[in-house]
Design a protein around this motif. Structure first.
Motif, short mmCIF file in Angstrom:
data_model
loop_
_atom_site.label_atom_id
_atom_site.label_comp_id
_atom_site.label_asym_id
_atom_site.label_seq_id
_atom_site.Cartn_x
_atom_site.Cartn_y
_atom_site.Cartn_z
N SER A 168 0.82 -1.21 0.00
CA SER A 168 0.00 0.00 0.00
C SER A 168 0.86 1.26 0.00
O SER A 168 0.63 2.16 -0.80
CB SER A 168 -0.94 0.01 1.21
OG SER A 168 -1.89 -1.02 1.11
N ARG A 184 -1.33 -5.16 2.45
CA ARG A 184 -2.76 -5.42 2.61
C ARG A 184 -3.14 -6.78 2.01
O ARG A 184 -2.52 -7.25 1.05
CB ARG A 184 -3.59 -4.31 1.96
CG ARG A 184 -3.50 -4.22 0.46
CD ARG A 184 -4.30 -3.03 -0.07
NE ARG A 184 -4.37 -3.02 -1.54
CZ ARG A 184 -3.43 -2.49 -2.33
NH1 ARG A 184 -2.36 -1.91 -1.80
NH2 ARG A 184 -3.57 -2.54 -3.65
N PRO A 187 -9.18 -4.54 1.15
CA PRO A 187 -9.10 -3.08 0.91
C PRO A 187 -8.59 -2.25 2.09
O PRO A 187 -8.27 -1.06 1.90
CB PRO A 187 -10.56 -2.72 0.57
CG PRO A 187 -11.12 -3.97 0.01
CD PRO A 187 -10.52 -5.07 0.82
N HIS A 189 -6.09 -0.49 4.35
CA HIS A 189 -4.75 -0.02 3.98
C HIS A 189 -3.64 -0.98 4.37
O HIS A 189 -2.72 -1.24 3.60
CB HIS A 189 -4.49 1.36 4.61
CG HIS A 189 -3.17 1.95 4.25
ND1 HIS A 189 -2.02 1.74 5.00
CD2 HIS A 189 -2.79 2.76 3.22
CE1 HIS A 189 -1.01 2.39 4.46
NE2 HIS A 189 -1.44 3.03 3.39
N GLU A 265 -8.70 -0.75 -4.47
CA GLU A 265 -7.51 -1.49 -4.89
C GLU A 265 -7.26 -1.42 -6.39
O GLU A 265 -6.14 -1.61 -6.85
CB GLU A 265 -7.62 -2.95 -4.44
CG GLU A 265 -7.59 -3.12 -2.94
CD GLU A 265 -7.29 -4.54 -2.53
OE1 GLU A 265 -6.10 -4.91 -2.48
OE2 GLU A 265 -8.25 -5.30 -2.29
N TRP A 268 -5.49 2.26 -6.66
CA TRP A 268 -4.49 2.73 -5.69
C TRP A 268 -3.07 2.56 -6.21
O TRP A 268 -2.72 1.52 -6.77
CB TRP A 268 -4.64 1.97 -4.37
CG TRP A 268 -3.70 2.45 -3.30
CD1 TRP A 268 -2.51 1.88 -2.92
CD2 TRP A 268 -3.85 3.63 -2.50
NE1 TRP A 268 -1.92 2.62 -1.93
CE2 TRP A 268 -2.72 3.70 -1.65
CE3 TRP A 268 -4.84 4.61 -2.42
CZ2 TRP A 268 -2.56 4.73 -0.73
CZ3 TRP A 268 -4.66 5.65 -1.49
CH2 TRP A 268 -3.54 5.68 -0.67
#
Length: 312
Positions: A168, A184, A187, A189, A265, A268
């Motif tokens: 993450s 992670r 979802p 963090h 996800e 990100w």
């Protein structure tokens, strides 16, 4: 991720010489609920969590991390993970089978690259839990676990390759390089983070509170009882969560937190944060400054359980 078979963090198991003192801290001060006890072992639940227990305390001559437990969706996922790990040469501690701990279930254990015992399980009975009310300053659930490793890149690579954890964010120091990886398995963090430390050990365990008010009330309760504060209260940049870190009676760092970030996800992208910048460590600017002395508090003692499976 299509090959991610782990769903979430279940519990953290630690062993300590003074079992009674440790139980008293985690129940009377930290706010967990004992749900089962048997010959020097106590299982502690968080009132807001469906997990049978989030912490297991075991009496032992030497302090150690017994294991970290993660959940999987079903028996097929557990079997597939065990087969994948064994096929890659990872040492299994136990083959998939029925679990004898509260809630039962089906699972197995293995050693990670640093020698920690990790358990994967499914079909554990859901505990009858409840809504944590306003101003009730007790943990809702176990949020995440952070481990120390002298080779954090290697440890990160193990969890990415074998368990499909995703990165993450990363903390780095301009002179020391990369210092912490936030990993992670859903979802959230991070459910696991890997810190650069002088030896293999537990860095800290974090417990989620209902909200900011409950988080601050819990922090205040521990301060009033003269529990040693390591760092906080404040709000991190990576994960955007609040933090107050304390030491339990055996020197393990434990954290109250809330509002840990939930990620999309699919979109990100990991950040690389320079933690010498004050706002990275604490966006609020309310915590005591992070320095080498504060950091050393969470190095913990070298783990005596490396590549030695716990007896239960």
């Amino acid at each position: 991720m299509t090959d991610r078979l782990i769903t979430h963090l279940r519990h953290l198991d630690i062993a300590v010489p003074d079992h009674a003192k440790q139980v008293q801290f985690y129940t009377d001060l930290w706010g967990l609920t004992p749900i089962a006890e048997d010959s020097g072992i106590t299982f502690l639940a968080a009132e807001g969590s469906p997990e049978q227990y989030v912490v297991r305390l075991r009496e032992a001559e030497e302090k150690r991390l017994d294991l970290i437990a993660f959940g999987a969706a079903d028996e097929a996922s557990v079997d597939a993970l065990a087969q994948r790990l064994a096929g890659d040469g990872v040492q299994l501690v136990s083959e998939p089978g029925a679990l004898q701990t509260p809630g039962g279930g089906y699972g197995f254990r293995f050693f990670d690259v640093d020698g920690r015992t990790v358990e994967i399980s499914c079909d554990v009975a859901v505990r009858r839990h409840r809504r944590v009310e306003e101003q009730e300053a007790i943990p809702v659930k176990l949020s995440h676990v952070v481990i120390n490793s002298p080779s954090p890149q290697r440890t990160r690579a193990f969890y990415e390759k074998h368990l499909a954890f995703a990165l993450s964010d990363t903390l780095f120091h301009p002179k020391m390089g990369e210092a912490m990886y936030f990993m992670r398995c859903n979802p959230q963090h991070h459910s696991l983070a890997i810190a650069r430390g002088p030896h293999v050990s537990l860095h800290h365990a974090s417990f989620e509170m209902r909200g900011i008010d409950e988080y601050m009330r819990g922090t205040g309760r521990l301060l009033r009882h003269d529990v040693k504060k390591v760092w906080g209260p404040g709000r991190h940049l990576a994960g955007n969560n609040t933090f107050s870190y304390f030491l339990d009676p055996h020197g393990n760092t434990v954290e109250y937190t809330t509002e840990l970030e939930q990620l999309d996800e699919d979109t990100w992208h990991p950040h690389l944060y320079d933690f010498t910048q004050p706002e990275v460590s604490d966006q609020w600017g309310t915590a005591n400054p992070m320095d080498e002395f504060v950091a050393a508090e969470s190095f913990n003692d070298p783990d005596r359980g490396v590549f030695v499976a716990p007896p239960v």
